[in-house]
Motif scaffolding. Structure first.
Motif, PDB file in Angstrom:
ATOM      1  N   ASN A 168       0.783  -1.239   0.000  1.00  0.00           N
ATOM      2  CA  ASN A 168       0.000   0.000   0.000  1.00  0.00           C
ATOM      3  C   ASN A 168       0.808   1.279   0.000  1.00  0.00           C
ATOM      4  OD1 ASN A 168      -2.212  -1.637   0.065  1.00  0.00           O
ATOM      5  ND2 ASN A 168      -2.737  -1.230   2.179  1.00  0.00           N
ATOM      6  N   SER A 169       2.116   1.218   0.139  1.00  0.00           N
ATOM      7  CA  SER A 169       2.856   2.482   0.247  1.00  0.00           C
ATOM      8  C   SER A 169       4.016   2.557  -0.745  1.00  0.00           C
ATOM      9  CB  SER A 169       3.378   2.684   1.671  1.00  0.00           C
ATOM     10  OG  SER A 169       4.436   1.800   1.915  1.00  0.00           O
ATOM     11  N   GLY A 170       3.712   2.375  -1.986  1.00  0.00           N
ATOM     12  CA  GLY A 170       4.758   2.502  -2.991  1.00  0.00           C
ATOM     13  C   GLY A 170       5.753   1.375  -2.992  1.00  0.00           C
ATOM     14  N   GLY A 171       5.380   0.243  -2.420  1.00  0.00           N
ATOM     15  CA  GLY A 171       6.263  -0.912  -2.456  1.00  0.00           C
ATOM     16  C   GLY A 171       7.470  -0.808  -1.563  1.00  0.00           C
ATOM     17  N   SER A 172       7.362  -0.150  -0.415  1.00  0.00           N
ATOM     18  CA  SER A 172       8.518  -0.091   0.471  1.00  0.00           C
ATOM     19  C   SER A 172       8.809  -1.478   1.043  1.00  0.00           C
ATOM     20  CB  SER A 172       8.295   0.924   1.591  1.00  0.00           C
ATOM     21  OG  SER A 172       7.154   0.591   2.343  1.00  0.00           O
ATOM     22  N   VAL A 173      10.060  -1.683   1.441  1.00  0.00           N
ATOM     23  CA  VAL A 173      10.504  -2.945   2.010  1.00  0.00           C
ATOM     24  C   VAL A 173      10.776  -2.709   3.486  1.00  0.00           C
ATOM     25  CG1 VAL A 173      12.311  -4.708   1.919  1.00  0.00           C
ATOM     26  CG2 VAL A 173      11.446  -3.701  -0.194  1.00  0.00           C
TER      27      VAL A 173
ATOM     28  N   ALA B 144      12.801  -1.570   9.970  1.00  0.00           N
ATOM     29  CA  ALA B 144      13.481  -0.489   9.273  1.00  0.00           C
ATOM     30  C   ALA B 144      12.868  -0.424   7.882  1.00  0.00           C
ATOM     31  CB  ALA B 144      14.978  -0.763   9.185  1.00  0.00           C
ATOM     32  N   ILE B 145      12.321   0.730   7.529  1.00  0.00           N
ATOM     33  CA  ILE B 145      11.590   0.888   6.279  1.00  0.00           C
ATOM     34  C   ILE B 145      12.494   1.523   5.229  1.00  0.00           C
ATOM     35  CG2 ILE B 145       9.571   1.940   5.195  1.00  0.00           C
ATOM     36  CD1 ILE B 145       8.266   1.914   8.009  1.00  0.00           C
ATOM     37  N   VAL B 146      12.532   0.882   4.056  1.00  0.00           N
ATOM     38  CA  VAL B 146      13.433   1.271   2.976  1.00  0.00           C
ATOM     39  C   VAL B 146      12.637   1.344   1.674  1.00  0.00           C
ATOM     40  CG1 VAL B 146      15.439   0.488   1.619  1.00  0.00           C
ATOM     41  CG2 VAL B 146      15.398   0.156   4.098  1.00  0.00           C
ATOM     42  N   GLY B 147      12.953   2.316   0.824  1.00  0.00           N
ATOM     43  CA  GLY B 147      12.321   2.394  -0.485  1.00  0.00           C
ATOM     44  C   GLY B 147      12.758   1.231  -1.367  1.00  0.00           C
ATOM     45  N   HIS B 148      11.812   0.552  -1.972  1.00  0.00           N
ATOM     46  CA  HIS B 148      12.107  -0.616  -2.800  1.00  0.00           C
ATOM     47  C   HIS B 148      13.020  -0.264  -3.968  1.00  0.00           C
ATOM     48  CE1 HIS B 148      10.414  -3.602  -5.982  1.00  0.00           C
ATOM     49  NE2 HIS B 148      11.556  -4.038  -5.512  1.00  0.00           N
ATOM     50  N   GLN B 149      12.711   0.788  -4.689  1.00  0.00           N
ATOM     51  CA  GLN B 149      13.515   1.164  -5.847  1.00  0.00           C
ATOM     52  C   GLN B 149      14.731   2.006  -5.467  1.00  0.00           C
ATOM     53  OE1 GLN B 149      12.991  -0.110  -8.807  1.00  0.00           O
ATOM     54  NE2 GLN B 149      11.118  -1.128  -8.177  1.00  0.00           N
ATOM     55  N   SER B 150      14.558   2.908  -4.504  1.00  0.00           N
ATOM     56  CA  SER B 150      15.615   3.874  -4.180  1.00  0.00           C
ATOM     57  C   SER B 150      16.679   3.349  -3.219  1.00  0.00           C
ATOM     58  CB  SER B 150      15.002   5.126  -3.557  1.00  0.00           C
ATOM     59  OG  SER B 150      14.478   4.828  -2.268  1.00  0.00           O
ATOM     60  N   LEU B 151      16.337   2.321  -2.426  1.00  0.00           N
ATOM     61  CA  LEU B 151      17.193   1.811  -1.340  1.00  0.00           C
ATOM     62  C   LEU B 151      17.453   2.880  -0.275  1.00  0.00           C
ATOM     63  CD1 LEU B 151      19.782  -0.366  -3.318  1.00  0.00           C
ATOM     64  CD2 LEU B 151      17.785  -1.145  -2.037  1.00  0.00           C
ATOM     65  N   ARG B 152      16.555   3.835  -0.176  1.00  0.00           N
ATOM     66  CA  ARG B 152      16.699   4.897   0.820  1.00  0.00           C
ATOM     67  C   ARG B 152      16.018   4.486   2.121  1.00  0.00           C
ATOM     68  NH1 ARG B 152      15.275  11.264  -0.074  1.00  0.00           N
ATOM     69  NH2 ARG B 152      15.743  11.946   2.040  1.00  0.00           N
ATOM     70  N   PHE B 153      16.740   4.614   3.223  1.00  0.00           N
ATOM     71  CA  PHE B 153      16.193   4.313   4.547  1.00  0.00           C
ATOM     72  C   PHE B 153      15.333   5.475   5.010  1.00  0.00           C
ATOM     73  CE2 PHE B 153      16.985   5.068   9.170  1.00  0.00           C
ATOM     74  CZ  PHE B 153      16.103   4.104   9.627  1.00  0.00           C
ATOM     75  N   PHE B 154      14.127   5.142   5.503  1.00  0.00           N
ATOM     76  CA  PHE B 154      13.208   6.181   5.960  1.00  0.00           C
ATOM     77  C   PHE B 154      13.054   6.256   7.470  1.00  0.00           C
ATOM     78  CE2 PHE B 154      11.843   5.501   1.555  1.00  0.00           C
ATOM     79  CZ  PHE B 154      11.961   6.801   1.092  1.00  0.00           C
ATOM     80  N   THR B 155      12.805   5.147   8.142  1.00  0.00           N
ATOM     81  CA  THR B 155      12.598   5.205   9.588  1.00  0.00           C
ATOM     82  C   THR B 155      12.599   3.811  10.191  1.00  0.00           C
ATOM     83  OG1 THR B 155      11.280   6.256  11.325  1.00  0.00           O
ATOM     84  CG2 THR B 155      10.056   5.091   9.615  1.00  0.00           C
TER      85      THR B 155
END
Length: 169
Positions: A114-119, A136-147
């Motif tokens: 539901n949230s842009g495919g985050s991992v 730990a939430i990371v963007g699926h495509q970007s590999l950016r750590f969020f929180t």
């Protein structure tokens, strides 16, 4: 890439679903969804947008590796300001200290439909007298750590919103 992962016709969303059907919850599923040994699209010191919507600027300050050798990058904003959010139930210093372990040795890895495919890399962690299930939430495509969040914060309907990509046996 601004795909709507709530749209069942999004190719990336369908691709992850098909991979899960074929490989189940396995390391091969993680390889096919996340890739292996992917390099971060940024370098330490790069200036990037602070938030997802692009407001403000922040500096890339840390690059971690996950269990497949993928480089997950974190910004000054995330590691300082964002981890001080009231939803994070541990101190920012503790969160920063345990991030490498969450990425390299997770107990479970989820894909958020539901949230842009985050991992979401999850780990059970004893902090003092508490036992927390941290993600730990990371963007699926970007590999950016969020929180980092505690399971109670987001995961009440785990089967409705998340696909389990892999879990430690």
């Amino acid at each position: 890439m601004q795909n709507n992962f709530k749209d069942w016709e999004c190719p990336e969303f369908e691709e992850v679903g098909e991979i899960l059907k074929v490989y189940g919850k396995s390391l091969e599923t993680l390889r096919r969804v996340l890739g292996e040994n992917r390099k971060a699209p940024v370098k330490i010191g790069d200036i990037v947008p602070a938030g997802i919507s692009g407001w403000g600027k922040t500096r890339v300050v840390k690059i971690y590796k996950d269990l497949l050798g993928n480089e997950i990058w974190a910004t000054e904003f995330t590691l300082k300001e964002h981890l001080e959010d009231e939803l994070v139930l541990i101190s920012p210093a503790t969160a920063r200290r345990i991030l490498p372990s969450i990425f390299q040795n997770p107990d479970i890895v989820l894909y958020d439909k539901n949230s842009g495919g985050s991992v979401h890399y999850g780990k059970i962690k004893a902090i003092g007298e508490k036992t927390l299930f941290l993600f730990a939430i990371v963007g699926h495509q970007s590999l950016r750590f969020f929180t980092i969040v505690d399971r109670k914060t987001m995961y009440s309907k785990i089967k409705d919103r998340y696909w389990i990509l892999w879990e430690k046996k």
